[in-house]
Enzyme design. Structure first.
Site, PDB file in Angstrom:
ATOM      1  N   ARG A  91       0.829  -1.203   0.000  1.00  8.93           N
ATOM      2  CA  ARG A  91       0.000   0.000   0.000  1.00  8.93           C
ATOM      3  C   ARG A  91       0.871   1.264   0.000  1.00  8.93           C
ATOM      4  O   ARG A  91       0.547   2.244  -0.640  1.00  8.93           O
ATOM      5  CB  ARG A  91      -0.883  -0.028   1.263  1.00  8.93           C
ATOM      6  N   TYR A  92       1.958   1.258   0.752  1.00  9.45           N
ATOM      7  CA  TYR A  92       2.864   2.412   0.864  1.00  9.45           C
ATOM      8  C   TYR A  92       4.161   2.077   0.137  1.00  9.45           C
ATOM      9  O   TYR A  92       4.580   0.915   0.114  1.00  9.45           O
ATOM     10  CB  TYR A  92       3.170   2.708   2.333  1.00  9.45           C
ATOM     11  N   ARG A  95       7.133   0.035   2.269  1.00  6.99           N
ATOM     12  CA  ARG A  95       6.880  -1.150   3.108  1.00  6.99           C
ATOM     13  C   ARG A  95       5.744  -1.984   2.538  1.00  6.99           C
ATOM     14  O   ARG A  95       4.872  -1.481   1.847  1.00  6.99           O
ATOM     15  CB  ARG A  95       6.572  -0.750   4.553  1.00  6.99           C
ATOM     16  N   CYS A 104      -4.114 -18.318  13.672  1.00  6.44           N
ATOM     17  CA  CYS A 104      -3.758 -17.607  14.912  1.00  6.44           C
ATOM     18  C   CYS A 104      -3.914 -18.573  16.086  1.00  6.44           C
ATOM     19  O   CYS A 104      -4.598 -19.584  15.976  1.00  6.44           O
ATOM     20  CB  CYS A 104      -4.688 -16.418  15.141  1.00  6.44           C
ATOM     21  N   CYS A 108      -9.783 -13.410  17.811  1.00  2.01           N
ATOM     22  CA  CYS A 108     -10.298 -12.297  18.608  1.00  2.01           C
ATOM     23  C   CYS A 108     -11.652 -11.863  18.033  1.00  2.01           C
ATOM     24  O   CYS A 108     -11.791 -11.749  16.811  1.00  2.01           O
ATOM     25  CB  CYS A 108      -9.298 -11.132  18.578  1.00  2.01           C
ATOM     26  N   CYS A 111     -11.616  -8.783  15.573  1.00  2.00           N
ATOM     27  CA  CYS A 111     -10.552  -8.697  14.561  1.00  2.00           C
ATOM     28  C   CYS A 111     -11.085  -8.202  13.217  1.00  2.00           C
ATOM     29  O   CYS A 111     -12.113  -8.676  12.742  1.00  2.00           O
ATOM     30  CB  CYS A 111      -9.931 -10.073  14.377  1.00  2.00           C
ATOM     31  N   ARG A 113      -9.789  -8.864  10.483  1.00  2.00           N
ATOM     32  CA  ARG A 113      -9.617  -9.932   9.490  1.00  2.00           C
ATOM     33  C   ARG A 113     -10.433 -11.165   9.880  1.00  2.00           C
ATOM     34  O   ARG A 113     -10.134 -12.282   9.478  1.00  2.00           O
ATOM     35  CB  ARG A 113      -8.142 -10.316   9.375  1.00  2.00           C
ATOM     36  N   ASP A 271     -11.923  -1.003  14.167  1.00  2.98           N
ATOM     37  CA  ASP A 271     -12.316  -0.977  12.751  1.00  2.98           C
ATOM     38  C   ASP A 271     -13.777  -1.379  12.602  1.00  2.98           C
ATOM     39  O   ASP A 271     -14.382  -1.968  13.497  1.00  2.98           O
ATOM     40  CB  ASP A 271     -11.438  -1.949  11.961  1.00  2.98           C
ATOM     41  N   ASP A 308      -7.633   3.607  11.005  1.00  2.00           N
ATOM     42  CA  ASP A 308      -7.465   3.143   9.628  1.00  2.00           C
ATOM     43  C   ASP A 308      -8.681   3.629   8.853  1.00  2.00           C
ATOM     44  O   ASP A 308      -9.802   3.182   9.141  1.00  2.00           O
ATOM     45  CB  ASP A 308      -7.379   1.607   9.589  1.00  2.00           C
ATOM     46  N   LYS A 315      -3.669   4.913   7.401  1.00  2.00           N
ATOM     47  CA  LYS A 315      -3.803   5.067   8.853  1.00  2.00           C
ATOM     48  C   LYS A 315      -3.408   6.491   9.238  1.00  2.00           C
ATOM     49  O   LYS A 315      -2.373   6.965   8.758  1.00  2.00           O
ATOM     50  CB  LYS A 315      -2.843   4.056   9.498  1.00  2.00           C
TER      51      LYS A 315
HETATM   52  S1  SF4 Z   1      -6.378  -9.789  16.081  1.00  2.00           S
HETATM   53 FE1  SF4 Z   1      -6.969 -11.097  14.345  1.00  2.00          FE
HETATM   54  S2  SF4 Z   1      -5.028 -11.612  13.337  1.00  2.00           S
HETATM   55 FE2  SF4 Z   1      -4.534 -10.895  15.402  1.00  2.00          FE
HETATM   56  S3  SF4 Z   1      -4.494 -12.734  16.714  1.00  2.00           S
HETATM   57 FE3  SF4 Z   1      -6.552 -11.887  16.871  1.00  2.00          FE
HETATM   58  S4  SF4 Z   1      -7.709 -12.991  15.284  1.00  2.00           S
HETATM   59 FE4  SF4 Z   1      -5.536 -13.276  14.794  1.00  2.00          FE
END
Ligand code: SF4
Length: 346
Positions: A91-92, A95, A104, A108, A111, A113, A271, A308, A315
């Site tokens: 994106r940048y 990086r 994972c 979470c 999250c 994602r 987010d 973000d 960001k």
């Molecule tokens: S925030 Fe998302 S990517 Fe990070 S550990 Fe938790 S579930 Fe996995």
């Protein structure tokens, strides 16, 4: 205090049934099965053993996750629009983000994602070859960021091999790992892993941690191993209602991080991920919390409060402002206690 069930000490919990057996189901079980069908469950033994409401709220499924709001997005930060080859987000200019795995140690509930983590596992060897080819052809990329899933779920051998190839390119000056592993599965931070990270190519680690109760004794030992290996340690946290959205809880977290030699780096405004409305607070509420922290904590304990921008626009800092024009070419500066002072540049 730890749970007695031997199962909870050995294995991660990945189902509503297993949570029920541990007495950790509070909503209607059928509703939680529907939540689990939409968003994966995984709680590591280390986090299962922490009996703190703020920690549990991050991992236990909740019926409110089924309330999707129109503004919520499947890809809230727009990663998909900047993917030149599978596994890489660029994106940048300087990086790029490497998605070495989708897995994972915990999933979470907030999250961004959450709809993709756990999906496809490891980046295949052939796909990593394409990433290396892209980076060889794009020497402007000086920093590679390994991120979620969680890169430290990979074996030390695989990580070492990937770092060797990035180092051989010569154009990559810095590697950064974004990870929750030192906290949620500290046993994975072995001496062997620490040795692999201790190399000529600088490796930085950004620890995702949201509550001081996550910093167990084992997490502290893992951070110490990383610290001894010369890995600079930063943290990122998400500001979450029901977890850490007040100045006292955050101050406790940031002071604990400093004691573990971790510099608080980013505090993310949550987010617009699907089914996470119950975690979100307003930007004005977040700014008020940050302003309260500014008045009472050492500067090295203050993270940057960032948003973000939805849609992949990047960001930006969104913390409270301390400077405004006075309308006559000068400035009004606000001090940490709210007092205002005139200032002129020349
Ligand atoms: S925030 Fe998302 S990517 Fe990070 S550990 Fe938790 S579930 Fe996995």
């Amino acid at each position: 205090m730890t749970l007695d069930a031997p199962k909870s000490k050995r294995t991660a919990v990945t189902s509503v049934k297993a949570l029920d057996e541990l007495g950790l189901v509070t909503d209607d079980r059928a509703t939680l099965e529907a939540v689990a069908a939409a968003f994966r469950i995984r709680i590591s033994p280390e986090m299962l053993a922490v009996e703190d409401a703020g920690v549990r709220a991050q991992f236990l499924p909740d019926a409110r996750e089924l309330r999707m709001r129109p503004e919520e997005l499947a890809d809230p930060i727009g990663d998909d629009a900047h993917r030149p080859v599978p596994g890489l987000t660029h994106r940048y200019p300087d990086r790029a983000i490497l998605h070495a795995t989708q897995s994972c140690e915990v999933y979470c509930r907030f999250c961004f994602r959450r709809e993709t983590v756990g999906e496809t596992g490891l980046l295949a060897e052939a796909e990593f070859d394409r990433v290396i080819d892209y980076l060889r052809a794009t020497p402007a990329v000086r920093e590679v960021i390994f991120t979620g899933g969680d890169p430290l779920t990979l074996s030390p051998r695989r990580l070492g091999a990937m770092l060797d190839r990035l180092e051989e390119l010569g154009s990559v000056e810095l590697v950064r790992f974004h990870t929750r592993v030192p906290v949620v599965a500290p046993e994975k931070i072995s001496e062997g892993l620490a040795q692999i990270l201790d190399r000529d190519l600088p490796v930085w680690l950004v620890l995702h941690v949201n509550h001081a109760a996550e910093l167990t004794e084992a997490a502290g030992a893992a951070l110490r191993r990383l610290n001894r290996a010369g890995v600079p340690l930063l943290s990122q946290s998400v500001l979450l209602k029901g977890v850490n959205a007040d100045a006292d809880t955050l101050e406790t977290l940031f002071r604990a991080l400093l004691r573990h030699r971790v510099k608080p780096y980013y505090l993310h405004h949550p987010d617009l991920a699907k089914g996470t409305g119950h975690f979100r607070l307003t930007l004005a509420e977040g700014q008020a919390i940050l302003a309260a922290l500014r008045g009472r904590m050492t500067g090295i304990g203050q993270p940057l409060y960032v948003l973000d921008i939805p849609g992949g626009h990047g960001k930006v800092p969104v913390g409270p402002g301390y400077l405004r024009g006075d309308g006559q070419g000068g400035w009004i500066v606000t001090d940490p206690q709210g007092g205002e002072h005139p200032y002129r540049d020349l």
